[in-house]
Design a protein around this motif. Structure first.
Motif, mmCIF file in Angstrom:
data_model
loop_
_atom_site.group_PDB
_atom_site.id
_atom_site.type_symbol
_atom_site.label_atom_id
_atom_site.label_comp_id
_atom_site.label_asym_id
_atom_site.label_seq_id
_atom_site.Cartn_x
_atom_site.Cartn_y
_atom_site.Cartn_z
ATOM 1 N N GLY A 258 -16.803 51.983 -99.374
ATOM 2 C CA GLY A 258 -17.611 52.239 -98.185
ATOM 3 C C GLY A 258 -16.825 52.029 -96.906
ATOM 4 O O GLY A 258 -16.854 52.863 -95.993
ATOM 5 N N PHE A 259 -16.085 50.926 -96.849
ATOM 6 C CA PHE A 259 -15.324 50.599 -95.640
ATOM 7 C C PHE A 259 -14.257 51.655 -95.348
ATOM 8 O O PHE A 259 -14.157 52.164 -94.226
ATOM 9 C CB PHE A 259 -14.674 49.222 -95.800
ATOM 10 C CG PHE A 259 -13.767 48.850 -94.660
ATOM 11 C CD1 PHE A 259 -14.291 48.315 -93.496
ATOM 12 C CD2 PHE A 259 -12.393 49.050 -94.751
ATOM 13 C CE1 PHE A 259 -13.457 47.981 -92.437
ATOM 14 C CE2 PHE A 259 -11.557 48.720 -93.697
ATOM 15 C CZ PHE A 259 -12.091 48.181 -92.536
ATOM 16 N N PHE A 260 -13.457 51.981 -96.363
ATOM 17 C CA PHE A 260 -12.356 52.920 -96.131
ATOM 18 C C PHE A 260 -12.862 54.344 -95.901
ATOM 19 O O PHE A 260 -12.249 55.106 -95.148
ATOM 20 C CB PHE A 260 -11.365 52.875 -97.297
ATOM 21 C CG PHE A 260 -10.406 51.723 -97.209
ATOM 22 C CD1 PHE A 260 -9.290 51.786 -96.393
ATOM 23 C CD2 PHE A 260 -10.639 50.556 -97.915
ATOM 24 C CE1 PHE A 260 -8.409 50.714 -96.291
ATOM 25 C CE2 PHE A 260 -9.773 49.475 -97.823
ATOM 26 C CZ PHE A 260 -8.653 49.550 -97.008
ATOM 27 N N THR A 261 -13.969 54.688 -96.529
ATOM 28 C CA THR A 261 -14.536 56.022 -96.288
ATOM 29 C C THR A 261 -14.973 56.158 -94.834
ATOM 30 O O THR A 261 -14.657 57.149 -94.161
ATOM 31 C CB THR A 261 -15.734 56.276 -97.220
ATOM 32 O OG1 THR A 261 -15.299 56.235 -98.579
ATOM 33 C CG2 THR A 261 -16.347 57.644 -96.936
ATOM 34 N N LEU A 262 -15.692 55.166 -94.336
ATOM 35 C CA LEU A 262 -16.150 55.214 -92.945
ATOM 36 C C LEU A 262 -14.972 55.205 -91.972
ATOM 37 O O LEU A 262 -14.966 55.930 -90.973
ATOM 38 C CB LEU A 262 -17.072 54.028 -92.655
ATOM 39 C CG LEU A 262 -18.407 53.996 -93.410
ATOM 40 C CD1 LEU A 262 -19.205 52.763 -93.008
ATOM 41 C CD2 LEU A 262 -19.216 55.255 -93.136
ATOM 42 N N SER A 263 -13.978 54.377 -92.273
ATOM 43 C CA SER A 263 -12.816 54.276 -91.391
ATOM 44 C C SER A 263 -12.061 55.600 -91.311
ATOM 45 O O SER A 263 -11.724 56.079 -90.221
ATOM 46 C CB SER A 263 -11.892 53.163 -91.902
ATOM 47 O OG SER A 263 -10.717 53.096 -91.124
ATOM 48 N N ARG A 264 -11.828 56.212 -92.465
ATOM 49 C CA ARG A 264 -11.067 57.466 -92.480
ATOM 50 C C ARG A 264 -11.884 58.631 -91.928
ATOM 51 O O ARG A 264 -11.340 59.524 -91.280
ATOM 52 C CB ARG A 264 -10.581 57.753 -93.898
ATOM 53 C CG ARG A 264 -9.540 56.734 -94.349
ATOM 54 C CD ARG A 264 -9.069 56.931 -95.761
ATOM 55 N NE ARG A 264 -8.227 55.818 -96.179
ATOM 56 C CZ ARG A 264 -7.662 55.712 -97.363
ATOM 57 N NH1 ARG A 264 -7.847 56.667 -98.268
ATOM 58 N NH2 ARG A 264 -6.912 54.663 -97.665
#
Length: 297
Positions: A258-264
């Motif tokens: 979730g974190f990396f998806t939102l960040s990217r």
């Protein structure tokens, strides 16, 4: 201990000690607060004198320890809270500058810490969760010396757990478990002396549990009246299709995804809802499928 907070812990210890303190015995219209107590000592000699008074109280009155040096370090922790109201790693690394732990006194010190936590917070025992133990089994940032020191400290904590009501929980990925057995067989045997009772395997969440976890994670940062409360937005509704692999259906991987998806998505200026194609790419980068791992090796 860093999560516990130095100010809160020191204040709680002071509350246990204050009835024996000379400052507290002075007649006052209003009781002395912890902040006021800390502000009483302006010079180094005044602080040192108070540390020695606390040392005596900690050792003889509330009896957290029978060791002079450990009691002194506890007194020092309380008095110096005014200038440093938080804990740091170095506070508990024996031998480092301004450490709260004297060299070769770690077992007695940590034993006193456990006893202090139980007393000031009125609990019967303490549980230490050491998460991501794979960082020790598969070191990327830790030197061999640091790993050696880490494992020595862990053994000492295990020794203390045999005398005090201390529970130690190590969380790691399955591959780290196998590596730990090889790395330190004796330590592993101490941790798993009652195989079925001491080893727990976290089973993958089912799809509904995964969805609910992510919704909870998203909802924590949504505005109070957001229309998206209770939904997977900004993920697309068909995100469920990506939950076939058991290894990603655990809390840590899901939150990481979730974190990396939102960040990217933010960096690439992807408009929500974020497609499962984009999310799948992130998942495969973070957790390559097993067949790809074999190809790369």
């Amino acid at each position: 201990m860093r999560r516990l907070g130095r100010y809160e812990f020191s204040k709680a210890l002071w509350e246990r000690c204050k009835e024996y303190l000379s400052q507290h015995k002075t007649l006052r219209l209003f009781p002395l607060s912890f902040k006021e107590f800390l502000n009483l000592f302006k010079t180094k000699s005044e602080r040192e004198k108070e540390v020695q008074e606390l040392q005596k109280i900690i050792k003889e009155k509330i009896q957290l320890t029978d060791d002079e040096e450990v009691a002194y370090r506890f007194g020092l922790m309380i008095v110096e809270t005014a200038s440093k109201p938080y804990f740091s790693y170095r506070d508990f690394a024996a031998g480092s500058k301004n450490s709260l732990v004297a060299e070769k006194q770690e077992p007695k010190y940590f034993k006193a810490v456990i006893k202090a936590i139980c007393e000031v917070y009125n609990v019967e025992g303490v549980a230490f969760l050491i998460d991501e133990f794979e960082e020790v089994a598969f070191p990327k940032r830790m030197t061999k010396k640091k790993i050696y020191e880490y494992l020595i400290t862990l053994r000492r904590l295990i020794d203390i757990s045999e005398e005090e009501n201390l529970w130690i929980v190590l969380a790691m990925v399955p591959s780290a478990m196998d590596e730990t057995k090889v790395m330190d067989t004796a330590l592993w045997e101490r941790l798993t002396h009652q195989q079925l009772e001491t080893m727990l395997t976290l089973e993958p969440l089912n799809e509904d549990e995964c969805i609910n976890l992510l919704i909870w994670w998203f909802d924590r940062v949504r505005e109070k009246n957001s229309q998206y409360k209770g939904t997977l937005f900004p993920f697309s509704d068909d995100f469920r299709k990506l939950l076939k692999r058991p290894e990603i259906r655990h809390p840590r991987p899901l939150i990481k995804i979730g974190f990396f998806t939102l960040s990217r998505a933010e960096n690439k200026k992807i408009e929500p809802p974020i497609s499962i194609k984009f999310i799948q790419k992130v998942i495969d980068e973070l957790y390559p499928p097993k067949n790809e791992k074999k190809k790369s090796s």
